[in-house]
Design an enzyme around this catalytic site. Sequence first.
Site, PDB file in Angstrom:
ATOM      1  N   LYS A 179      -2.447  -9.943   4.202  1.00  0.00           N
ATOM      2  CA  LYS A 179      -1.641  -9.582   5.368  1.00  0.00           C
ATOM      3  C   LYS A 179      -1.556  -8.075   5.441  1.00  0.00           C
ATOM      4  O   LYS A 179      -1.101  -7.414   4.520  1.00  0.00           O
ATOM      5  CB  LYS A 179      -0.238 -10.184   5.249  1.00  0.00           C
ATOM      6  N   GLU A 253       4.508  -3.566  -6.231  1.00  0.00           N
ATOM      7  CA  GLU A 253       4.306  -2.117  -6.399  1.00  0.00           C
ATOM      8  C   GLU A 253       5.125  -1.455  -5.314  1.00  0.00           C
ATOM      9  O   GLU A 253       4.795  -1.534  -4.130  1.00  0.00           O
ATOM     10  CB  GLU A 253       2.819  -1.775  -6.295  1.00  0.00           C
ATOM     11  N   CYS A 287       3.693   6.738  -2.086  1.00  0.00           N
ATOM     12  CA  CYS A 287       4.714   6.302  -3.040  1.00  0.00           C
ATOM     13  C   CYS A 287       4.644   7.081  -4.343  1.00  0.00           C
ATOM     14  O   CYS A 287       5.643   7.178  -5.063  1.00  0.00           O
ATOM     15  CB  CYS A 287       4.579   4.808  -3.309  1.00  0.00           C
ATOM     16  N   GLU A 387      13.753   7.993  -1.096  1.00  0.00           N
ATOM     17  CA  GLU A 387      12.339   8.207  -0.757  1.00  0.00           C
ATOM     18  C   GLU A 387      12.224   8.564   0.723  1.00  0.00           C
ATOM     19  O   GLU A 387      12.556   7.761   1.590  1.00  0.00           O
ATOM     20  CB  GLU A 387      11.538   6.944  -1.064  1.00  0.00           C
TER      21      GLU A 387
END
Length: 480
Positions: A179, A253, A287, A387
């Site tokens: 996906k 992750e 990331c 973040e």
Amino acid sequence: MITYDRLFIGGSWVEPSEQELLDIASPHDRSVVARAAQAQPADMDRAVAAARKSFDEGEWRLTPPAERIAALRRFNALREENAEKIAHLISLENGSAGWFTRAGQPGLTRQANAYLKAAEEFSWEEELLPSDPASPVRSVVRREAIGVVAAVIPWNSPFSSATSKIIPALVAGNSVVLKVSPENSLSMGFLAELLERVGLPEGVISVLPADRETSQYLISHPDVDKIAFTGSTGAGRRIAAIAGQQLKRVSLELGGKSAAIILPDADIEKAVAGVKFASLLNNGESCIAQTRILAPRGRYEEVVEGLKMLVDSLKVGDPSDPGTFIGPMIRPDQQARVREYIRIGIQEGARLVTGGPQVPEGLEQGNYVTPTVFADVDNSMRVAREEIFGPVLVVIPYDDEDEAVRIANDSEYGLSGGVWSVDEEHALAVARRIRTGTLTINGASVAFDGPFGGFKASGIGREYGAVGLGTYTEYKTITI
């Protein structure tokens, strides 16, 4: 205009359940560059059913590992042959600067080769000698495919995220429903074309762009055996809850807020030059970006001034321009999010060294932000803890090495990090004290043979190499 009006399900291009195509907008100027079909729950049902059938009937999972490895080597060769086109498509849909998308292609080769080498050396089956010589049985331990894998990836680095999952999953004998984000319908449509050319058995692989609701439908599907996810920590928590309720295998992750520790003896010029790539890669939408810069108080202003000069020198603009280092954010909402964080930093009392919330002059038609450096940052500030996913750096002072380690570890995340020193062994000793899954010394590149993943809220499980391959297998013990 590029158009994908069909969906790649089970190895074939089929009519979607919903005929309306999604407009894919350029992050550079917001013009429509492509249109693509998007999967709905009914399409996910078809993909999962095809995967389930292919796995249960066993053609792929019972194929000898050497033949599966050979098929994925063919795929990797096709990808290498089309590296320039892949880089172009990602820049077009993501706004990633061309230098980054092109530089990433050799990394994809190393990533794939590490998995395939690990597969060649993998203990698919071994016999264990009994620990007790008087034992009446011997044990055969097998590593077998898990089943149907739902691989869900983010938009920021689509090919890397996709191949880090489908290569080990397929080599291990699983069937996969990949996906992908709607924004990546171009590059992932081309990925599907390459997979079609490999000639995998029917049902083994599907590649479907879809929204979040359809993604949740996929991971909740009762015929999915494992979820492999890369994305935000918030989404990871929701997926982990679903996996726990349904007892699905899961690997996550997730996000990061990584620290680069510049030790007092570091070559500041080299460290700042390294931050250019460790902290600002992919427009800061990464990331693993090391966006907390920890600098010794005795050399603090030297580091701050070096970062100011660096960031001011970077060209922001059209990702197709060879001189561009930082392109636009992927969507207007991401642009607004990053600009709001810059405002938050100012409100929190951080010193704005360069940049700011304003859109770069002449780039108002796109999703651009001004690269920004904050100094006099306390690690408790939101800009130091959350973040941001954009080109925003914070410089945090420390008094001694113990404080630097404490600040680096004072985060809910633990994905990446770096240490800078002229003494590599000393830097290694410091790196051993940081609670994070991957660290680099003096700007070393990330390797693909060792495991990659996060501590704490940065994830569960590991990718890359033999460890990453193993996460797509189940142990079976047969006693004789």
